[in-house]
Design an enzyme around this catalytic site. Structure first.
Site, PDB file in Angstrom:
ATOM      1  N   TYR A   9      44.042  42.698  24.474  1.00  0.00           N
ATOM      2  CA  TYR A   9      43.133  42.963  23.636  1.00  0.00           C
ATOM      3  C   TYR A   9      43.778  43.247  22.147  1.00  0.00           C
ATOM      4  O   TYR A   9      43.329  44.318  21.399  1.00  0.00           O
ATOM      5  CB  TYR A   9      42.311  44.021  23.826  1.00  0.00           C
ATOM      6  CG  TYR A   9      41.996  44.225  25.401  1.00  0.00           C
ATOM      7  CD1 TYR A   9      41.368  43.191  25.937  1.00  0.00           C
ATOM      8  CD2 TYR A   9      42.131  45.344  26.051  1.00  0.00           C
ATOM      9  CE1 TYR A   9      41.025  43.180  27.202  1.00  0.00           C
ATOM     10  CE2 TYR A   9      41.979  45.458  27.392  1.00  0.00           C
ATOM     11  CZ  TYR A   9      41.285  44.422  28.157  1.00  0.00           C
ATOM     12  OH  TYR A   9      41.041  44.417  29.326  1.00  0.00           O
ATOM     13  N   HIS A  10      44.934  42.471  21.839  1.00  0.00           N
ATOM     14  CA  HIS A  10      45.615  42.830  20.443  1.00  0.00           C
ATOM     15  C   HIS A  10      45.647  41.369  19.515  1.00  0.00           C
ATOM     16  O   HIS A  10      46.797  40.945  19.299  1.00  0.00           O
ATOM     17  CB  HIS A  10      46.885  43.282  20.633  1.00  0.00           C
ATOM     18  CG  HIS A  10      47.011  44.466  21.295  1.00  0.00           C
ATOM     19  ND1 HIS A  10      48.070  44.899  22.270  1.00  0.00           N
ATOM     20  CD2 HIS A  10      45.945  45.463  21.587  1.00  0.00           C
ATOM     21  CE1 HIS A  10      47.779  46.044  22.676  1.00  0.00           C
ATOM     22  NE2 HIS A  10      46.491  46.396  22.357  1.00  0.00           N
ATOM     23  N   PRO A  11      44.435  40.402  19.574  1.00  0.00           N
ATOM     24  CA  PRO A  11      44.704  39.277  18.733  1.00  0.00           C
ATOM     25  C   PRO A  11      45.065  39.751  17.150  1.00  0.00           C
ATOM     26  O   PRO A  11      44.458  40.907  16.705  1.00  0.00           O
ATOM     27  CB  PRO A  11      43.164  38.707  18.680  1.00  0.00           C
ATOM     28  CG  PRO A  11      42.382  39.900  19.114  1.00  0.00           C
ATOM     29  CD  PRO A  11      43.215  41.044  20.040  1.00  0.00           C
TER      30      PRO A  11
END
Length: 541
Positions: free
Chosen positions: A475-477
């Site tokens: 969850y780190h775009p």
């Protein structure tokens, strides 16, 4: 069909699109003097669900469409053509209201590299004061931490027996205990710090936005979905947005600031005519600026989980499935703000190098004393814990491109996980290192058996196949509107959009390289630094 607003649009000094981590910081800092009128637009609603504020509530919100954009990637070629779920916050506080609360800044070398790429003012020495400015750290002030800031940063309320065993096991494999991963060094094993205070989540909305909402010069509009940035020539003059079934417009006397994150900010730029010309023309959008870098360079961290059954009933699975312990879990939280309900998405960690040739660690473990088939789903009915590996500096690059001129249509997200051989080998080596830690003597009293991937999965080929079958995002775009002087750069070191006037991007999309950490702390720092630059420009005008 939505109707247009007939009345004259209102004028603010600054219009901020997106009330996520950076947007909340900006709303607070830009209104503090009382001199500037600010409008903050948020497509989602208020953060009034109780599970937003209970730390372990992220599991309940993981697939809740009321607070989550619920994006998915396109089929990922190296992940067996699976579409990977990409949750993003759609609520005041953005993803800081639904994330796992981990506060990890990144390595000194990450920010020094940003500076080496041509971004003056973004070295570690430049950004450390902004990390400290935000903080109200439980441990007090020192060379690396601040107090008195809006953002609460805390240690876990109490040590956990299983995590302590994991830390000792890491030491037995040569990885020493680290008491502060946001201090001098990031390498070692220990506990994550979290954005929480006395057992409650401290999101960007709680920390920065709520105090600012008392000010007369800040207007916050929820359920207001941006449609396009308005331009006169190449000057951004305002924003059109959908609110209460009508298309409305608002004007910005000084600047429009996009803080929608790595997915929504490039999407809005493309919808507004600022992006790759061929893409915009394909969807009938008039091209204001051919900017191929908008939506390019997408980077994200891949997570590959390992699951282990436990000998001792000390996991959250055990407490949750035992009726009396489950009641006790709730009472412990209500009375003391302690216990399993305060658990973040990573309680313990080990941060290490998968290859000793590397100057700094390239893998981060998230160790959690519970297990599920997939995040956000029911806990397993047996005693078990999870430990996942996360390659910190992936070489693979993806893209973010609109699929329609309709702002409500989800964009095309391609991350291209594991496209690089370096990335593939790093994940294989990380799984082996993690397995060695969990099987070290200190874990013997707790480890019953490995269920995923299983003890029979040992060769490079089998471990890579497991990564492809089970790997997912952590969850780190980031990096879809990168900062820099190069041809793909979208913004300058002052975060002004190249070629535009009155337009900035302030969020995780501006990172020129993905940091070696969870991203929320750095995005809050970006908001702090941007606010100072914006206010300095206003004073000089």
């Amino acid at each position: 069909m939505a109707k247009s607003q007939p009345e004259d649009p209102k004028v603010f000094d600054y219009v901020i699109v997106g009330a996520g981590s950076a947007g909340c910081v900006l709303a607070n800092r830009l209104t503090a003097s009382g001199r500037h009128r600010v409008l903050l637009l948020e497509a989602g609603g208020p953060d009034n669900n109780i599970w937003i504020h209970i730390p372990i509530g992220y599991g309940r919100l993981f697939k809740d469409v009321r607070y989550n954009w619920m994006y998915h990637t396109e089929p990922e070629p190296e992940l067996n053509n699976r579409r990977i779920f990409q949750p993003r916050g759609k609520v005041l506080g953005g993803s800081s209201s639904i994330n796992g609360l981990v506060y990890l800044r990144g390595q000194k070398e990450d920010f020094d590299l940003w500076r080496q790429l041509g971004n003056t003012g973004w070295s570690y020495d430049d950004v450390l004061p902004y990390f400290k400015k935000s903080e109200d750290h439980q441990r007090g002030a020192d060379a690396y931490h601040g107090v008195g800031g809006p953002l609460a940063v805390s240690d876990p309320p109490a040590p956990h027996e299983l995590v302590e065993a994991f830390i000792r096991a890491a030491a037995e494999t040569g990885l020493q205990r680290n008491e502060d991963f946001n201090g001098e060094s990031q390498e070692g094993a220990g506990y994550f710090q979290t954005t929480s205070r006395r057992g409650r989540r401290c999101s960007a909305a709680v920390a920065f936005l709520r105090p600012a909402m008392k000010r007369a010069n800040l207007t916050v509009m929820t359920y207001a979905m941006a449609q396009t940035v308005l331009f006169e020539g190449k000057r951004a003059t305002g924003v059109s947005f959908l609110h209460e079934g009508r298309i409305k417009r608002v004007m910005a006397g000084r600047e429009v600031i996009l803080s929608g994150g790595a997915i929504n900010s490039p999407q809005l730029l493309q919808l507004s005519g600022w992006g790759p010309a061929d893409l915009l023309q394909e969807h009938g959008i008039a091209v204001i600026q051919d900017a191929p870098g908008v939506g390019a360079n997408l980077q994200d961290h891949l997570q590959v989980r390992m699951v282990f059954k436990a000998k001792k009933k000390v996991t959250i699975n055990d407490a949750y499935h035992h009726p009396l312990r489950r009641i006790g879990m709730g009472l412990e939280y209500l009375m003391y703000r302690r216990g399993p309900l305060t658990t973040s998405a990573g309680l313990g960690t080990a941060i290490f190098k998968t290859n000793e040739r590397y100057a700094t660690p390239d893998c981060e473990v998230h160790f959690i004393p519970f297990s599920t088939d997939k995040m956000g789903e029911a806990l397993h009915p047996y005693s078990a814990f999870t430990a996942s590996v996360c390659q910190l500096r992936p070489e693979s690059r993806g893209s973010l491109r609109i699929k329609s001129a309709d702002p409500a249509a989800a964009p095309e997200i391609r991350v291209n996980y594991l496209a690089s051989q370096t990335d593939r080998q790093a994940n294989i080596d990380a799984l082996r290192r993690l397995r060695a830690i969990v099987h070290a003597p200190a874990m013997c009293d707790y480890l019953k058996e490995e269920t995923e991937p299983g003890p029979g999965i040992t060769s490079d080929a089998d471990l890579l196949a497991y990564c492809r079958e089970r790997g997912s995002t952590i969850y780190h775009p980031t990096c879809t509107c990168i900062m820099g002087p190069g041809p793909d750069a979208v913004v300058s070191p002052s975060l002004k959009v190249h070629g535009a006037e009155g337009l900035r991007v302030v969020d995780g999309s501006i990172m020129p390289r993905l940091i070696s950490a969870n991203t929320n702390a750095a995005i809050i720092m970006i908001g702090e630094k941007a606010a100072d630059m914006i206010l300095a420009d206003a004073q000089a005008a």
